[in-house]
Design an enzyme around this catalytic site. Structure first.
Site, mmCIF file in Angstrom:
data_model
loop_
_atom_site.group_PDB
_atom_site.id
_atom_site.type_symbol
_atom_site.label_atom_id
_atom_site.label_comp_id
_atom_site.label_asym_id
_atom_site.label_seq_id
_atom_site.Cartn_x
_atom_site.Cartn_y
_atom_site.Cartn_z
ATOM 1 N N THR A 75 -6.627 -4.264 16.327
ATOM 2 C CA THR A 75 -5.625 -5.326 16.490
ATOM 3 C C THR A 75 -6.244 -6.624 15.959
ATOM 4 O OG1 THR A 75 -6.288 -6.341 18.598
ATOM 5 C CG2 THR A 75 -5.084 -4.249 18.739
ATOM 6 N N ARG A 91 5.019 2.340 17.511
ATOM 7 C CA ARG A 91 4.044 2.377 16.404
ATOM 8 C C ARG A 91 2.964 3.418 16.672
ATOM 9 N NH1 ARG A 91 2.562 -3.481 13.882
ATOM 10 N NH2 ARG A 91 4.683 -4.080 13.393
ATOM 11 N N ASP A 95 -10.064 2.441 2.139
ATOM 12 C CA ASP A 95 -10.126 1.975 3.538
ATOM 13 C C ASP A 95 -10.577 3.151 4.411
ATOM 14 O OD1 ASP A 95 -9.155 -0.584 2.975
ATOM 15 O OD2 ASP A 95 -7.063 0.040 3.217
ATOM 16 N N LYS A 107 0.806 -1.228 0.000
ATOM 17 C CA LYS A 107 0.000 0.000 0.000
ATOM 18 C C LYS A 107 0.839 1.279 0.000
ATOM 19 C CE LYS A 107 -4.126 -1.980 2.096
ATOM 20 N NZ LYS A 107 -5.092 -1.957 3.194
#
Ligand code: NAD
Length: 284
Positions: free
Chosen positions: A203, A164, A111, A74
């Site tokens: 998650t 992250r 998305d 992506k």
């Protein structure tokens, strides 16, 4: 475009279980166009021996109308495209490439639009002032960007890997030009959830291979709305528990279906039938 036939594909690694081809083929056929949607799976040697650029060039040369792009391509696809929408460019991720008659490519991110549409459809009037998101991986980045560009004032993001969550917050804040996202510690995320309007699980927790929930659900009250990106199974432990506690819920099928609905519209210029695509998703 020639609407008597539609040729589409999905480039990704290990995509044999994707339900996206079934949705596009069913919708194209229902609208009267012979529709073929190919999996271009780089786990196979046929596609895996090619670079991403070669696969894209092959699709352009052979008259594909568009491609979906999934993990792990992506980001890598962006510099290979002629144009990228502002949204996809800000996020730095493309999941939909429209190829026009001349072979010109334009990248989009459905998305982002698909999650927003699913949220609006599944939880209309949900309060969006403060939201917590658990999980800052690939899907988490698109969901976080979608949330803060569709009404969420403050988003707190937690991940087992705190770097992250921090990187996601920094990148999105820079992209949108305001401090809407902050990374918070995954240990103790329940305190943030207790004080928030809603929470989204981004998650893999809740999948058959990852049973359980990503946080202690005893922090939930009937005032919360609870979203999940996991859709295999649709009824995750998180959603079942949240509903028992009186929360409104949003399952992962909404995002999965609406990313395809939005992509079909971009690929074909035709208005898709959401219910028909939902049926194709559920029966595939
Ligand atoms: P990923 O591996 O890139 O990211 C998952 C993140 O969650 C990681 O950063 C990981 O550290 C974090 N994490 C895992 N357990 C945690 C916990 N208990 N607490 C806090 N953080 C935790 O995965 P991804 O590509 O982002 O996909 C996530 C899930 O999204 C998939 O497992 C799949 O079920 C689902 N998915 C949904 C859609 C949809 O359209 N609804 C599409 C693709 C994937």
């Amino acid at each position: 475009m020639n609407r008597t036939s539609i040729l589409l594909g999905l480039i990704g690694e290990d995509i044999s279980l994707s339900r996206t081809p079934a949705m596009h083929e069913a919708e194209g056929l229902a609208q009267g166009a012979a529709t073929v949607y190919r999996r271009i799976d780089t786990l196979t040697t046929r596609a895996g021996n090619r670079s991403l650029k070669e696969l894209l060039d092959a699709a352009r040369a052979t008259g594909f109308n568009g491609l979906n792009i999934t993990h792990p391509y992506k980001q890598e696809i962006l510099p290979l495209l002629d144009e990228v929408s502002e949204q996809a460019s800000q996020l730095g991720a493309v999941n939909t490439v429209v190829i026009d008659e001349e072979g010109k490519t334009t990248g989009h991110n459905t998305d982002v639009t698909g999650f927003a549409r699913g949220l609006e459809e599944g939880l209309p009037d949900a309060t969006m002032t403060t939201v917590v998101q658990v999980g800052a991986g690939g899907v988490g980045n698109a969901v976080a960007y979608s949330l803060v560009t569709h009404g969420v004032e403050q988003l707190k993001v937690a991940d087992l890997d705190p770097t992250r969550a921090e990187a996601l917050a920094r990148d999105i804040n820079t992209a949108i030009g305001r401090d809407a996202v902050i990374g918070v510690d995954a240990r103790g995320v329940e305190e943030h959830i207790a004080a928030a309007d809603g929470v989204v699980n981004a998650t893999p927790m809740g999948m058959l291979a990852h049973p359980g929930t990503a946080f202690d659900t005893s922090c939930l009250t009937p005032q919360h709305w609870v979203g999940d990106v996991v859709y295999m199974p649709i009824e995750t432990e998180l959603l079942v528990t949240a509903r028992e506690l009186g929360c409104r819920t949003l399952d992962g099928t909404r995002m999965a279906i609406h990313q395809a609905v939005d992509a079909f519209r971009l690929f074909t210029g035709l208005e898709p039938d959401v219910e028909r695509m939902r049926e194709a998703f559920l029966s595939s």
